[in-house]
Scaffold this active site. Structure first.
Site, PDB file in Angstrom:
ATOM      1  N   GLU A  12       0.779  -1.122   0.166  1.00  0.00           N
ATOM      2  CA  GLU A  12       0.023  -0.027  -0.122  1.00  0.00           C
ATOM      3  C   GLU A  12       0.974   1.206  -0.110  1.00  0.00           C
ATOM      4  O   GLU A  12       0.394   2.235  -0.605  1.00  0.00           O
ATOM      5  CB  GLU A  12      -0.792   0.033   1.297  1.00  0.00           C
ATOM      6  CG  GLU A  12      -1.822   1.100   1.238  1.00  0.00           C
ATOM      7  CD  GLU A  12      -2.943   0.753   2.019  1.00  0.00           C
ATOM      8  OE1 GLU A  12      -3.859   1.681   2.513  1.00  0.00           O
ATOM      9  OE2 GLU A  12      -3.398  -0.318   2.412  1.00  0.00           O
ATOM     10  N   ASP A 120      -3.211  -3.055   3.656  1.00  0.00           N
ATOM     11  CA  ASP A 120      -3.301  -3.027   4.894  1.00  0.00           C
ATOM     12  C   ASP A 120      -4.862  -4.151   5.041  1.00  0.00           C
ATOM     13  O   ASP A 120      -5.489  -4.105   4.186  1.00  0.00           O
ATOM     14  CB  ASP A 120      -3.919  -1.748   5.526  1.00  0.00           C
ATOM     15  CG  ASP A 120      -2.551  -0.838   5.459  1.00  0.00           C
ATOM     16  OD1 ASP A 120      -1.475  -1.305   5.460  1.00  0.00           O
ATOM     17  OD2 ASP A 120      -2.723   0.433   5.584  1.00  0.00           O
ATOM     18  N   ASP A 122      -7.407  -4.269   6.468  1.00  0.00           N
ATOM     19  CA  ASP A 122      -8.759  -3.740   6.686  1.00  0.00           C
ATOM     20  C   ASP A 122      -9.497  -3.565   5.796  1.00  0.00           C
ATOM     21  O   ASP A 122      -9.094  -3.989   4.310  1.00  0.00           O
ATOM     22  CB  ASP A 122      -8.693  -2.446   7.704  1.00  0.00           C
ATOM     23  CG  ASP A 122      -7.850  -1.379   6.832  1.00  0.00           C
ATOM     24  OD1 ASP A 122      -7.700  -1.542   5.630  1.00  0.00           O
ATOM     25  OD2 ASP A 122      -7.358  -0.540   7.679  1.00  0.00           O
ATOM     26  N   TYR A 366       0.408  -2.707  13.703  1.00  0.00           N
ATOM     27  CA  TYR A 366      -0.363  -1.767  12.947  1.00  0.00           C
ATOM     28  C   TYR A 366      -1.115  -0.903  13.779  1.00  0.00           C
ATOM     29  O   TYR A 366      -2.008  -1.274  14.634  1.00  0.00           O
ATOM     30  CB  TYR A 366      -1.029  -2.318  11.946  1.00  0.00           C
ATOM     31  CG  TYR A 366      -1.871  -1.605  10.891  1.00  0.00           C
ATOM     32  CD1 TYR A 366      -1.000  -1.015   9.913  1.00  0.00           C
ATOM     33  CD2 TYR A 366      -3.134  -1.413  10.855  1.00  0.00           C
ATOM     34  CE1 TYR A 366      -1.623  -0.404   8.956  1.00  0.00           C
ATOM     35  CE2 TYR A 366      -3.870  -0.693   9.898  1.00  0.00           C
ATOM     36  CZ  TYR A 366      -3.059  -0.216   9.128  1.00  0.00           C
ATOM     37  OH  TYR A 366      -3.536   0.685   8.091  1.00  0.00           O
TER      38      TYR A 366
END
Length: 514
Positions: A12, A120, A122, A366
């Site tokens: 990312e 990431d 999520d 994180y």
């Protein structure tokens, strides 16, 4: 290279691509070359996935690759009624400033058999992952798509993620797609020595699709309706005057205004209270009036004079009680921001900037997580063991691991789990790194001490409450003793109180009313 799989890996951020490449290659045989975008370089090395030799290509995006906007025929202000924007079609596209990243992905995807996504873990990261998938599959529909799940940039976590790849989750991506939109915001020029780590979030505010529809329709509606009805001194060009509406900001502003009006309309009313103090060889105890306060000045003065005329106090009650102060829940993002603000006066923005840098250096997990409970699979003892040699809290970590002390306690649960990342915790031991600012040291220490506190038994305190009678009026005082050995940021209110016994007569009291 016969029998070797070519794998395109996409992270990312450029810094994450660099860190993961260094870990997987162990910095041996690692080659670096430029891509189409000068901020998103490519790293090449050899690696083995479950015994299968692979030639790895590692690159990155910078946040979202695509944006959401109304189709062209709805973008002009007078092209439609503002109400039409609630059902007008929207489209996803790669903006001009991301085209070089798109071209790099297309060129490399054509030559690869696998695509491994390191976004990431999520929902937002999953959505970006599917944006990458769309671009790469458009040029190579035979790609095998896999997903790496990780929460810390440390060796064991990255290698474990690489050897245990999973399928990307389209449901998470769809959840974001259903709500995501784009709204440009005015901001000052972003200047950074590490420009390659800029995410789209620095220049574009990602909001939900409903925000786009509400924001655009209300902005057009109120601008066209109201701009000629008010004189706005700051407006230099009437043609460019926009009365913007923010679907999130306006309701929040409403709460602020409503509270302001409540404060302004409040009419304070005077009241009076009485307290007294008693000094002994053990210290001073302050007793508070159990009536609390009176709004009648005359009554308050009469009661005060009664106490002055009969100043001897009799102890009517002494109660001892054990109190427990439970440790905090595991640390999530909101709590990290709140505690950094409360303890160190650090802004949320700065806290997350420092936390992100600690994460990218591999020292904490994180930092963007809603989770405040640890999974049963997390080796909590191993995390504590890494901290045993620290000069400040190492001895406490040793006591935690000593079964005879009985200090260990499995952490409580705050009841929140985003299913993406664990609570924020230390991932690597440090006594302070070269180049760390004081804020880096402070925030790392907070993360470590918070983790050690949340796996500890509650602090134990003894609270004593004493009630006295003066001329028929009751007063009370309380005090406590406690310890919090590692979490030095919090104290446990209360103070020491002298020893009293029921029936004891107290003289030389100092009283006042106000």
């Amino acid at each position: 290279m016969s029998g070797t799989i070519k794998v395109l890996n996409v992270a990312e951020k450029p810094s994450v691509a660099k860190s993961v490449s260094g870990i997987l290659s162990r910095n041996q045989g690692l080659r670096v070359r430029d891509g189409r975008s000068r901020y998103n370089r490519l790293f090449e090395f050899n690696y083995s996935i479950r015994g299968q030799p692979c030639h790895m290509l590692f690159t990155s995006v910078t946040g979202h690759l695509m944006e959401l906007e109304f189709e062209d025929r709805f973008r002009k202000w007078h092209s439609c009624d503002p109400l039409d924007l609630y059902h007008a079609p929207v489209r996803k596209f790669v903006p001009e400033d991301k085209l070089d990243i798109k071209r790099t992905l297309e060129e490399e995807a054509r030559r690869c058999q696998w695509l491994v996504l390191w976004l990431d873990c999520d929902r937002e990261g999953e959505n970006i992952a599917f944006e990458v998938i769309d671009v790469c599959r458009a040029v190579n529909r035979h790609l095998t798509i896999r997903r790496a799940r990780f929460s810390a940039l440390i060796d064991r976590e990255i290698h474990h993620a690489m050897q245990n790849l999973i399928d990307p989750n389209p449901w998470f991506s769809d959840a974001v797609d259903a709500r995501q939109a784009r709204r440009k915001v005015l901001c000052s020029t972003y200047v950074s020595d590490n420009y390659s780590d800029m995410c789209m979030g620095d220049m574009i505010l990602l909001t939900h699709e409903i925000d786009l529809r509400i924001g655009a329709s209300f902005t057009r509606f109120q601008t066209m309706l109201l701009r000629d009805k008010f004189v706005i001194d700051s407006a230099t060009d009437d043609r460019n005057l926009v009365l913007s509406y923010g679907p999130c900001q306006f309701p929040t502003l409403g709460f602020v205004v409503e509270r302001y009006w409540e404060v302004q309309s409040h009419e304070p009313e005077e009241f009076w209270t009485i307290n007294c103090s008693h000094r002994s060889d053990e210290g001073v105890a302050t007793f508070n009036w159990m009536r609390g306060h009176l709004f009648d000045y005359t009554c308050a003065v009469i009661v005060y004079e009664m106490c002055v005329q009969e100043p001897t106090a009799t102890v009517t009650k002494v109660q001892h009680k054990e109190k427990l102060k439970y440790p905090p829940y595991p640390l999530n993002t909101i709590e990290l921001e709140k505690r950094a603000s409360r303890y160190f006066r650090m802004s949320s923005e700065h806290t997350m900037k420092v936390a992100e840098e600690l994460y990218q250096s591999g020292f904490i997990s994180y930092p963007r997580t809603e989770t405040d409970c640890f999974s049963s699979r997390t080796d909590l003892h191993a995390i504590v063991q890494e901290q045993q040699e620290h000069p400040d809290w190492g001895s406490y970590a040793q006591r935690l691991l000593d079964l005879e002390t009985g200090l260990w306690r499995n952490p409580g649960s705050g009841g929140h789990d985003d299913k993406a990342h664990p609570p924020i915790h230390p991932t690597k031991f440090s006594t302070g790194e070269h180049g760390w600012s004081q804020d880096h040291r402070t925030l790392y220490e907070l993360v470590v001490r918070h983790f050690l506190a949340c796996v500890s038994q509650p602090a134990v305190g003894a609270e004593t409450t004493v009630e006295i009678d003066i001329a028929g009026e009751l007063f009370s005082a309380s005090g406590r003793r406690n310890y919090l050995d590692v979490y030095r940021y919090e104290s446990w209110g209360g103070s020491m109180i002298p020893t009293y016994t029921v029936g004891q007569q107290l003289v030389n009291l100092i009283g006042n009313y106000y």
